[in-house]
Design a protein around this motif. Structure first.
Motif, PDB file in Angstrom:
ATOM      1  N   MET A   1      93.613 -58.683 -44.293  1.00 53.97           N
ATOM      2  CA  MET A   1      95.133 -58.671 -45.056  1.00 53.97           C
ATOM      3  C   MET A   1      95.962 -57.072 -44.827  1.00 53.97           C
ATOM      4  SD  MET A   1      94.953 -61.288 -46.668  1.00 53.97           S
ATOM      5  CE  MET A   1      95.356 -61.464 -47.348  1.00 53.97           C
ATOM      6  N   GLY A   2      95.082 -56.822 -43.415  1.00 53.16           N
ATOM      7  CA  GLY A   2      96.013 -55.844 -42.968  1.00 53.16           C
ATOM      8  C   GLY A   2      97.781 -56.233 -42.965  1.00 53.16           C
ATOM      9  N   HIS A   3      97.700 -57.014 -42.876  1.00 50.44           N
ATOM     10  CA  HIS A   3      99.343 -57.605 -42.464  1.00 50.44           C
ATOM     11  C   HIS A   3      99.897 -57.425 -43.546  1.00 50.44           C
ATOM     12  CE1 HIS A   3      96.370 -60.212 -39.663  1.00 50.44           C
ATOM     13  NE2 HIS A   3      97.702 -60.244 -38.832  1.00 50.44           N
ATOM     14  N   LEU A   4      99.689 -57.475 -45.008  1.00 50.97           N
ATOM     15  CA  LEU A   4     100.240 -57.016 -46.045  1.00 50.97           C
ATOM     16  C   LEU A   4     100.346 -56.207 -46.426  1.00 50.97           C
ATOM     17  CD1 LEU A   4     101.375 -58.243 -48.680  1.00 50.97           C
ATOM     18  CD2 LEU A   4      99.155 -58.500 -49.707  1.00 50.97           C
ATOM     19  N   ASP A   5      99.696 -55.077 -46.044  1.00 49.56           N
ATOM     20  CA  ASP A   5      99.779 -53.470 -46.236  1.00 49.56           C
ATOM     21  C   ASP A   5     101.206 -53.335 -44.905  1.00 49.56           C
ATOM     22  OD1 ASP A   5      97.457 -52.176 -47.562  1.00 49.56           O
ATOM     23  OD2 ASP A   5      96.929 -53.959 -46.933  1.00 49.56           O
ATOM     24  N   LEU A   6     100.827 -54.455 -44.409  1.00 45.43           N
ATOM     25  CA  LEU A   6     101.883 -53.674 -43.151  1.00 45.43           C
ATOM     26  C   LEU A   6     103.620 -54.415 -43.491  1.00 45.43           C
ATOM     27  CD1 LEU A   6     102.416 -52.825 -40.307  1.00 45.43           C
ATOM     28  CD2 LEU A   6     101.951 -55.062 -39.303  1.00 45.43           C
ATOM     29  N   ALA A   7     103.322 -55.781 -43.999  1.00 43.15           N
ATOM     30  CA  ALA A   7     104.280 -56.591 -44.445  1.00 43.15           C
ATOM     31  C   ALA A   7     105.539 -54.792 -45.579  1.00 43.15           C
ATOM     32  CB  ALA A   7     104.588 -57.388 -45.114  1.00 43.15           C
ATOM     33  N   LEU A   8     104.340 -54.537 -46.595  1.00 42.95           N
ATOM     34  CA  LEU A   8     105.268 -54.174 -47.801  1.00 42.95           C
ATOM     35  C   LEU A   8     105.743 -52.672 -46.815  1.00 42.95           C
ATOM     36  CD1 LEU A   8     102.106 -54.978 -49.839  1.00 42.95           C
ATOM     37  CD2 LEU A   8     104.546 -54.655 -50.803  1.00 42.95           C
TER      38      LEU A   8
ATOM     39  N   LEU B   1     102.890 -59.630 -56.238  1.00 45.81           N
ATOM     40  CA  LEU B   1     101.702 -60.118 -55.192  1.00 45.81           C
ATOM     41  C   LEU B   1     100.400 -59.757 -55.552  1.00 45.81           C
ATOM     42  CD1 LEU B   1     103.742 -60.451 -52.062  1.00 45.81           C
ATOM     43  CD2 LEU B   1     103.369 -61.765 -53.266  1.00 45.81           C
ATOM     44  N   LEU B   2     100.267 -59.176 -56.770  1.00 46.42           N
ATOM     45  CA  LEU B   2      99.510 -58.592 -57.366  1.00 46.42           C
ATOM     46  C   LEU B   2      98.398 -57.691 -56.091  1.00 46.42           C
ATOM     47  CD1 LEU B   2      97.668 -61.201 -59.744  1.00 46.42           C
ATOM     48  CD2 LEU B   2      99.353 -59.271 -60.492  1.00 46.42           C
ATOM     49  N   ALA B   3      99.266 -57.328 -55.508  1.00 47.78           N
ATOM     50  CA  ALA B   3      98.604 -56.287 -54.105  1.00 47.78           C
ATOM     51  C   ALA B   3      98.645 -54.748 -54.343  1.00 47.78           C
ATOM     52  CB  ALA B   3      99.389 -56.848 -52.874  1.00 47.78           C
ATOM     53  N   ASP B   4      97.649 -54.376 -54.261  1.00 49.12           N
ATOM     54  CA  ASP B   4      97.553 -53.155 -54.025  1.00 49.12           C
ATOM     55  C   ASP B   4      98.213 -52.199 -52.543  1.00 49.12           C
ATOM     56  OD1 ASP B   4      96.159 -52.753 -56.656  1.00 49.12           O
ATOM     57  OD2 ASP B   4      94.462 -53.688 -56.548  1.00 49.12           O
ATOM     58  N   ILE B   5      98.274 -51.186 -52.947  1.00 49.36           N
ATOM     59  CA  ILE B   5      98.484 -50.164 -51.629  1.00 49.36           C
ATOM     60  C   ILE B   5      97.521 -49.893 -51.053  1.00 49.36           C
ATOM     61  CG2 ILE B   5     100.432 -48.800 -50.811  1.00 49.36           C
ATOM     62  CD1 ILE B   5     102.645 -50.313 -52.928  1.00 49.36           C
ATOM     63  N   ARG B   6      96.972 -50.324 -50.252  1.00 51.15           N
ATOM     64  CA  ARG B   6      96.193 -48.992 -49.674  1.00 51.15           C
ATOM     65  C   ARG B   6      96.283 -48.532 -48.470  1.00 51.15           C
ATOM     66  NH1 ARG B   6      93.330 -54.805 -49.035  1.00 51.15           N
ATOM     67  NH2 ARG B   6      95.274 -55.381 -48.355  1.00 51.15           N
ATOM     68  N   SER B   7      95.788 -47.713 -48.450  1.00 49.70           N
ATOM     69  CA  SER B   7      96.007 -45.962 -47.100  1.00 49.70           C
ATOM     70  C   SER B   7      94.492 -45.882 -46.577  1.00 49.70           C
ATOM     71  CB  SER B   7      96.152 -44.822 -48.001  1.00 49.70           C
ATOM     72  OG  SER B   7      95.422 -44.187 -48.785  1.00 49.70           O
TER      73      SER B   7
END
Length: 321
Positions: A171-178, A196-202
């Motif tokens: 799911m790093g794909h979503l972090d990358l898009a964001l 998208l109910l997506a937490d931004i993770r570092s």
């Protein structure tokens, strides 16, 4: 912003879909809430006329042309989980052609982004040599051994560099898009994340399974077993080396080569993992848990959890609610 997503046979369905969906939502929200002043022009390209995903779905790709030069190219992951499978994939003719295209794009100033197994493509082309990067944490030992000139830090979710950005597992794909959306508009990225109910993770640190990494090497496997048996006693490099019938220097060197960290740092990983498990069980107070992982007081454990996970005891226990 013009973005080309490079799809190859065996592309990871979820990674490809979540990337495309994030930009689809971004464009819709930009039109609705921001007056349409920002748009991501996303094209799906390939080095073959016909591409199939891992689940056998036909992916409608466009041919790569010099007339349609993107600002960014995204390399989604291939759905391979074992090193031998990955090596075979990297040697496929279409994958080799894709690497040549990545080098050509890079020479033309196009910025490159990859997530999960896709980062191996950039590394295999030599584009990450001398640069920081992240990757799928489960394959980090293999990545580190295959690409020793890359400064790998698999605990990070996103690593921007001068050539682009790498992102972590699945799911790093979503972090990358964001992240890419955020470079154009932090406000829009926040809206997409909420939509998208997506937490931004570092960081990937909270998701890493230490014993999975240890399986990459027999000595590290034995060290992991010793460490788990001695968590409450605390760490001693000399005791560990003696128990494993090796020298302290050999143990330190092997940990660095396979895990990219010292024996003590790996021992701390196991402490964090076990402490999280005990906290989530809810039966012990922090002082008792600290004693079980080799600390004299709970304050030291709290500091370690905050440093490694970016979260405190209350937040970890809140996962149970």
């Amino acid at each position: 912003m013009r973005i080309s997503v490079l799809a190859l046979d065996g592309v990871f369905d979820t990674g490809l879909s979540v990337t495309l969906d994030a930009f689809l939502v971004a464009n819709a929200l930009a039109t609705r809430a921001m007056g349409g002043t920002l748009r991501f022009d996303v094209s799906l390209v390939g080095v073959r006329k016909r591409v199939k995903s891992t689940h056998g779905l036909v992916v409608p790709v466009q041919p790569i042309t010099a007339q349609q030069q993107p600002d960014w190219v995204i390399v989604p992951a291939l759905a391979t989980t074992m090193p031998d499978e990955l090596v075979a994939s990297l040697e496929r003719p279409d994958v080799v052609r894709a690497r040549a295209q990545l080098l050509a794009w890079h020479a033309d100033g196009v910025r490159l982004a990859a997530s999960c197994i896709g980062t191996f493509q950039l590394a295999e082309a030599g584009l990450l040599d001398g640069r920081e990067a992240t990757t799928n944490w489960a394959l980090a030992p293999f990545f580190r051994q295959r690409y020793p000139d890359v400064r790998l830090d698999e605990s990070r979710m996103l690593v921007p560099t001068d050539i682009g950005v790498t992102a972590g597992a699945a799911m790093g794909h979503l972090d990358l898009a964001l992240w890419l959306i955020r470079t154009a508009s932090p406000e829009l990225a926040s809206m997409v994340s909420r939509y998208l109910l997506a937490d931004i993770r570092s960081s990937q640190a909270a998701y890493i399974i230490p014993n999975h990494l240890a399986q990459a090497d027999p000595l590290i496997q034995r060290f992991e077993r010793w460490a788990r048996e001695n968590l409450a006693s605390g760490f001693s490099l000399q005791n560990a080396s003696s128990a494993l019938a090796t020298s302290t220097r050999s143990l330190q060197r092997r940990c660095q080569e396979v895990l990219g960290k010292s024996p003590l740092a790996y021992f701390q990983d196991l402490r964090v993992e076990h402490a999280q498990s005990l906290l989530r069980s809810g039966g012990l107070d922090v002082e008792s848990i600290a004693a079980q992982v080799g600390y004299d007081d709970g304050a030291t454990l709290r500091a370690l959890l905050r440093q490694r996970l970016g979260r405190g005891v209350r937040e970890i226990r809140a996962d149970l609610l």
